[in-house]
Motif scaffolding. Structure first.
Motif, PDB file in Angstrom:
ATOM      1  N   LEU A   1       1.713 -10.103   5.397  1.00 49.29           N
ATOM      2  CA  LEU A   1       0.760  -9.139   5.936  1.00 49.29           C
ATOM      3  C   LEU A   1       0.083  -9.739   7.159  1.00 49.29           C
ATOM      4  O   LEU A   1      -0.434 -10.852   7.106  1.00 49.29           O
ATOM      5  CB  LEU A   1      -0.289  -8.782   4.876  1.00 49.29           C
ATOM      6  CG  LEU A   1      -1.399  -7.847   5.301  1.00 49.29           C
ATOM      7  CD1 LEU A   1      -0.838  -6.478   5.680  1.00 49.29           C
ATOM      8  CD2 LEU A   1      -2.413  -7.699   4.182  1.00 49.29           C
ATOM      9  N   ARG A   2       0.081  -8.999   8.235  1.00 49.39           N
ATOM     10  CA  ARG A   2      -0.551  -9.467   9.473  1.00 49.39           C
ATOM     11  C   ARG A   2      -1.937  -8.833   9.544  1.00 49.39           C
ATOM     12  O   ARG A   2      -2.112  -7.722  10.043  1.00 49.39           O
ATOM     13  CB  ARG A   2       0.307  -9.111  10.676  1.00 49.39           C
ATOM     14  CG  ARG A   2       1.705  -9.715  10.576  1.00 49.39           C
ATOM     15  CD  ARG A   2       2.570  -9.472  11.774  1.00 49.39           C
ATOM     16  NE  ARG A   2       2.842  -8.073  12.028  1.00 49.39           N
ATOM     17  CZ  ARG A   2       3.663  -7.633  12.968  1.00 49.39           C
ATOM     18  NH1 ARG A   2       4.319  -8.491  13.733  1.00 49.39           N
ATOM     19  NH2 ARG A   2       3.857  -6.352  13.152  1.00 49.39           N
ATOM     20  N   MET A   3      -2.922  -9.548   9.018  1.00 48.18           N
ATOM     21  CA  MET A   3      -4.284  -9.051   8.970  1.00 48.18           C
ATOM     22  C   MET A   3      -5.237 -10.232   9.062  1.00 48.18           C
ATOM     23  O   MET A   3      -4.950 -11.308   8.547  1.00 48.18           O
ATOM     24  CB  MET A   3      -4.525  -8.305   7.651  1.00 48.18           C
ATOM     25  CG  MET A   3      -5.945  -7.805   7.486  1.00 48.18           C
ATOM     26  SD  MET A   3      -6.185  -6.810   5.995  1.00 48.18           S
ATOM     27  CE  MET A   3      -5.888  -7.998   4.704  1.00 48.18           C
ATOM     28  N   ARG A   4      -6.346 -10.005   9.730  1.00 53.79           N
ATOM     29  CA  ARG A   4      -7.422 -10.997   9.785  1.00 53.79           C
ATOM     30  C   ARG A   4      -8.721 -10.253   9.554  1.00 53.79           C
ATOM     31  O   ARG A   4      -8.969  -9.212  10.167  1.00 53.79           O
ATOM     32  CB  ARG A   4      -7.489 -11.674  11.152  1.00 53.79           C
ATOM     33  CG  ARG A   4      -6.363 -12.616  11.367  1.00 53.79           C
ATOM     34  CD  ARG A   4      -6.721 -13.605  12.421  1.00 53.79           C
ATOM     35  NE  ARG A   4      -5.510 -14.301  12.824  1.00 53.79           N
ATOM     36  CZ  ARG A   4      -5.390 -14.954  13.944  1.00 53.79           C
ATOM     37  NH1 ARG A   4      -6.387 -14.990  14.787  1.00 53.79           N
ATOM     38  NH2 ARG A   4      -4.272 -15.565  14.237  1.00 53.79           N
TER      39      ARG A   4
ATOM     40  N   ARG B   1     -18.587   0.999  -3.112  1.00 51.14           N
ATOM     41  CA  ARG B   1     -18.412  -0.352  -2.574  1.00 51.14           C
ATOM     42  C   ARG B   1     -18.683  -0.417  -1.079  1.00 51.14           C
ATOM     43  O   ARG B   1     -19.267  -1.365  -0.591  1.00 51.14           O
ATOM     44  CB  ARG B   1     -17.005  -0.872  -2.843  1.00 51.14           C
ATOM     45  CG  ARG B   1     -16.666  -1.055  -4.275  1.00 51.14           C
ATOM     46  CD  ARG B   1     -17.357  -2.291  -4.835  1.00 51.14           C
ATOM     47  NE  ARG B   1     -17.047  -2.479  -6.233  1.00 51.14           N
ATOM     48  CZ  ARG B   1     -16.242  -3.407  -6.696  1.00 51.14           C
ATOM     49  NH1 ARG B   1     -15.638  -4.230  -5.881  1.00 51.14           N
ATOM     50  NH2 ARG B   1     -16.028  -3.515  -7.986  1.00 51.14           N
ATOM     51  N   GLY B   2     -18.180   0.582  -0.338  1.00 54.90           N
ATOM     52  CA  GLY B   2     -18.441   0.546   1.089  1.00 54.90           C
ATOM     53  C   GLY B   2     -17.335   1.109   1.954  1.00 54.90           C
ATOM     54  O   GLY B   2     -16.370   1.697   1.480  1.00 54.90           O
TER      55      GLY B   2
ATOM     56  N   LEU C   1      -3.220  -2.445   1.542  1.00 50.54           N
ATOM     57  CA  LEU C   1      -4.165  -2.342   0.435  1.00 50.54           C
ATOM     58  C   LEU C   1      -4.030  -3.508  -0.537  1.00 50.54           C
ATOM     59  O   LEU C   1      -5.030  -3.995  -1.073  1.00 50.54           O
ATOM     60  CB  LEU C   1      -3.990  -1.007  -0.290  1.00 50.54           C
ATOM     61  CG  LEU C   1      -4.271   0.245   0.564  1.00 50.54           C
ATOM     62  CD1 LEU C   1      -4.163   1.496  -0.282  1.00 50.54           C
ATOM     63  CD2 LEU C   1      -5.619   0.174   1.271  1.00 50.54           C
ATOM     64  N   ALA C   2      -2.822  -4.003  -0.741  1.00 49.48           N
ATOM     65  CA  ALA C   2      -2.625  -5.148  -1.635  1.00 49.48           C
ATOM     66  C   ALA C   2      -3.238  -6.417  -1.066  1.00 49.48           C
ATOM     67  O   ALA C   2      -3.642  -7.307  -1.820  1.00 49.48           O
ATOM     68  CB  ALA C   2      -1.134  -5.360  -1.894  1.00 49.48           C
ATOM     69  N   GLY C   3      -3.344  -6.510   0.245  1.00 49.24           N
ATOM     70  CA  GLY C   3      -3.862  -7.714   0.876  1.00 49.24           C
ATOM     71  C   GLY C   3      -5.364  -7.750   1.079  1.00 49.24           C
ATOM     72  O   GLY C   3      -5.905  -8.751   1.545  1.00 49.24           O
ATOM     73  N   LEU C   4      -6.052  -6.683   0.710  1.00 54.29           N
ATOM     74  CA  LEU C   4      -7.505  -6.638   0.895  1.00 54.29           C
ATOM     75  C   LEU C   4      -8.222  -7.452  -0.174  1.00 54.29           C
ATOM     76  O   LEU C   4      -7.719  -7.607  -1.285  1.00 54.29           O
ATOM     77  CB  LEU C   4      -7.996  -5.185   0.842  1.00 54.29           C
ATOM     78  CG  LEU C   4      -7.483  -4.280   1.950  1.00 54.29           C
ATOM     79  CD1 LEU C   4      -7.930  -2.841   1.700  1.00 54.29           C
ATOM     80  CD2 LEU C   4      -7.949  -4.753   3.320  1.00 54.29           C
ATOM     81  N   PRO C   5      -9.413  -7.949   0.138  1.00 55.62           N
ATOM     82  CA  PRO C   5     -10.173  -8.694  -0.874  1.00 55.62           C
ATOM     83  C   PRO C   5     -10.498  -7.812  -2.079  1.00 55.62           C
ATOM     84  O   PRO C   5     -10.808  -6.628  -1.928  1.00 55.62           O
ATOM     85  CB  PRO C   5     -11.461  -9.075  -0.135  1.00 55.62           C
ATOM     86  CG  PRO C   5     -11.162  -8.933   1.312  1.00 55.62           C
ATOM     87  CD  PRO C   5     -10.102  -7.883   1.426  1.00 55.62           C
ATOM     88  N   ARG C   6     -10.438  -8.392  -3.264  1.00 59.35           N
ATOM     89  CA  ARG C   6     -10.766  -7.637  -4.481  1.00 59.35           C
ATOM     90  C   ARG C   6     -12.194  -7.092  -4.440  1.00 59.35           C
ATOM     91  O   ARG C   6     -12.481  -6.057  -5.021  1.00 59.35           O
ATOM     92  CB  ARG C   6     -10.589  -8.514  -5.710  1.00 59.35           C
ATOM     93  CG  ARG C   6      -9.141  -8.800  -6.015  1.00 59.35           C
ATOM     94  CD  ARG C   6      -9.018  -9.442  -7.389  1.00 59.35           C
ATOM     95  NE  ARG C   6      -7.655  -9.837  -7.640  1.00 59.35           N
ATOM     96  CZ  ARG C   6      -6.764  -9.072  -8.236  1.00 59.35           C
ATOM     97  NH1 ARG C   6      -7.091  -7.875  -8.622  1.00 59.35           N
ATOM     98  NH2 ARG C   6      -5.540  -9.511  -8.449  1.00 59.35           N
ATOM     99  N   ALA C   7     -13.091  -7.813  -3.775  1.00 54.20           N
ATOM    100  CA  ALA C   7     -14.489  -7.388  -3.692  1.00 54.20           C
ATOM    101  C   ALA C   7     -14.645  -6.030  -3.008  1.00 54.20           C
ATOM    102  O   ALA C   7     -15.653  -5.361  -3.199  1.00 54.20           O
ATOM    103  CB  ALA C   7     -15.311  -8.442  -2.954  1.00 54.20           C
ATOM    104  N   TRP C   8     -13.656  -5.624  -2.225  1.00 57.48           N
ATOM    105  CA  TRP C   8     -13.732  -4.331  -1.553  1.00 57.48           C
ATOM    106  C   TRP C   8     -13.526  -3.184  -2.529  1.00 57.48           C
ATOM    107  O   TRP C   8     -13.808  -2.043  -2.209  1.00 57.48           O
ATOM    108  CB  TRP C   8     -12.712  -4.252  -0.426  1.00 57.48           C
ATOM    109  CG  TRP C   8     -13.057  -5.072   0.776  1.00 57.48           C
ATOM    110  CD1 TRP C   8     -13.922  -6.117   0.841  1.00 57.48           C
ATOM    111  CD2 TRP C   8     -12.533  -4.918   2.095  1.00 57.48           C
ATOM    112  NE1 TRP C   8     -13.959  -6.633   2.107  1.00 57.48           N
ATOM    113  CE2 TRP C   8     -13.105  -5.909   2.898  1.00 57.48           C
ATOM    114  CE3 TRP C   8     -11.605  -4.049   2.654  1.00 57.48           C
ATOM    115  CZ2 TRP C   8     -12.816  -6.051   4.244  1.00 57.48           C
ATOM    116  CZ3 TRP C   8     -11.313  -4.198   4.000  1.00 57.48           C
ATOM    117  CH2 TRP C   8     -11.924  -5.178   4.791  1.00 57.48           C
ATOM    118  N   GLY C   9     -13.009  -3.469  -3.697  1.00 58.42           N
ATOM    119  CA  GLY C   9     -12.775  -2.423  -4.681  1.00 58.42           C
ATOM    120  C   GLY C   9     -11.536  -1.613  -4.347  1.00 58.42           C
ATOM    121  O   GLY C   9     -10.745  -1.975  -3.484  1.00 58.42           O
ATOM    122  N   GLN C  10     -11.399  -0.502  -5.063  1.00 62.67           N
ATOM    123  CA  GLN C  10     -10.229   0.352  -4.867  1.00 62.67           C
ATOM    124  C   GLN C  10     -10.453   1.293  -3.693  1.00 62.67           C
ATOM    125  O   GLN C  10     -11.369   2.103  -3.691  1.00 62.67           O
ATOM    126  CB  GLN C  10      -9.947   1.168  -6.112  1.00 62.67           C
ATOM    127  CG  GLN C  10      -8.730   2.032  -5.937  1.00 62.67           C
ATOM    128  CD  GLN C  10      -8.488   2.900  -7.147  1.00 62.67           C
ATOM    129  OE1 GLN C  10      -8.879   2.578  -8.241  1.00 62.67           O
ATOM    130  NE2 GLN C  10      -7.817   4.010  -6.916  1.00 62.67           N
TER     131      GLN C  10
END
Length: 132
Positions: A15-18, A103-104, A48-57
């Protein structure tokens, strides 16, 4: 007989994300994502799989319609419905807005898939920097 070990090829591309460092202050951009194609349905699961868990669903994603040719109203990602919206705002042509209820909201700069690595890297670094 000797056997040379072959490096394993990842089953999925990296995943190309920062993402910008977490802080208590809201930011105009929370990071950058550089998808490999203009096929949103193919790209969304890895994002979506690469996002931090803290971001929620993430239940809603809004992308710029000028960049993404096809944006259906919703899709299933990991057996969860994600609503997809298409915006035509000229002020934010290269963004994706991710929403997670309770969550935000996170705004990611989207680097067009056909951007060269030399051009994409500084864009992604700037979007993920500590500085506003």
């Amino acid at each position: 007989m000797t056997t040379a070990l072959q490096p394993q090829i990842p089953s999925r591309p990296v995943l190309r994300m920062r993402l910008a460092p977490r802080s208590g202050m809201p930011r105009p951009i929370d990071g950058a994502w550089w998808p490999r194609s203009y096929d949103l349905l193919a790209e969304l699961p890895s994002l979506l799989a690469g996002l931090p868990r803290a971001w929620g669903q993430i239940t809603s994603v809004t992308v710029n319609g000028a960049m993404w040719p096809e944006v259906p109203g919703r899709t299933l990602v990991f057996n969860e419905v994600v609503r997809l919206h298409r915006a035509l705002a000229a002020s934010a042509p290269h963004t994706a807005v991710l929403l997670a209820p309770g969550r935000g909201r996170w705004d990611l700069m989207v680097v067009p898939p056909d951007t060269t690595e030399a051009a994409a890297e500084p864009l992604m670094a700037a979007a993920a920097s500590d500085q506003e």
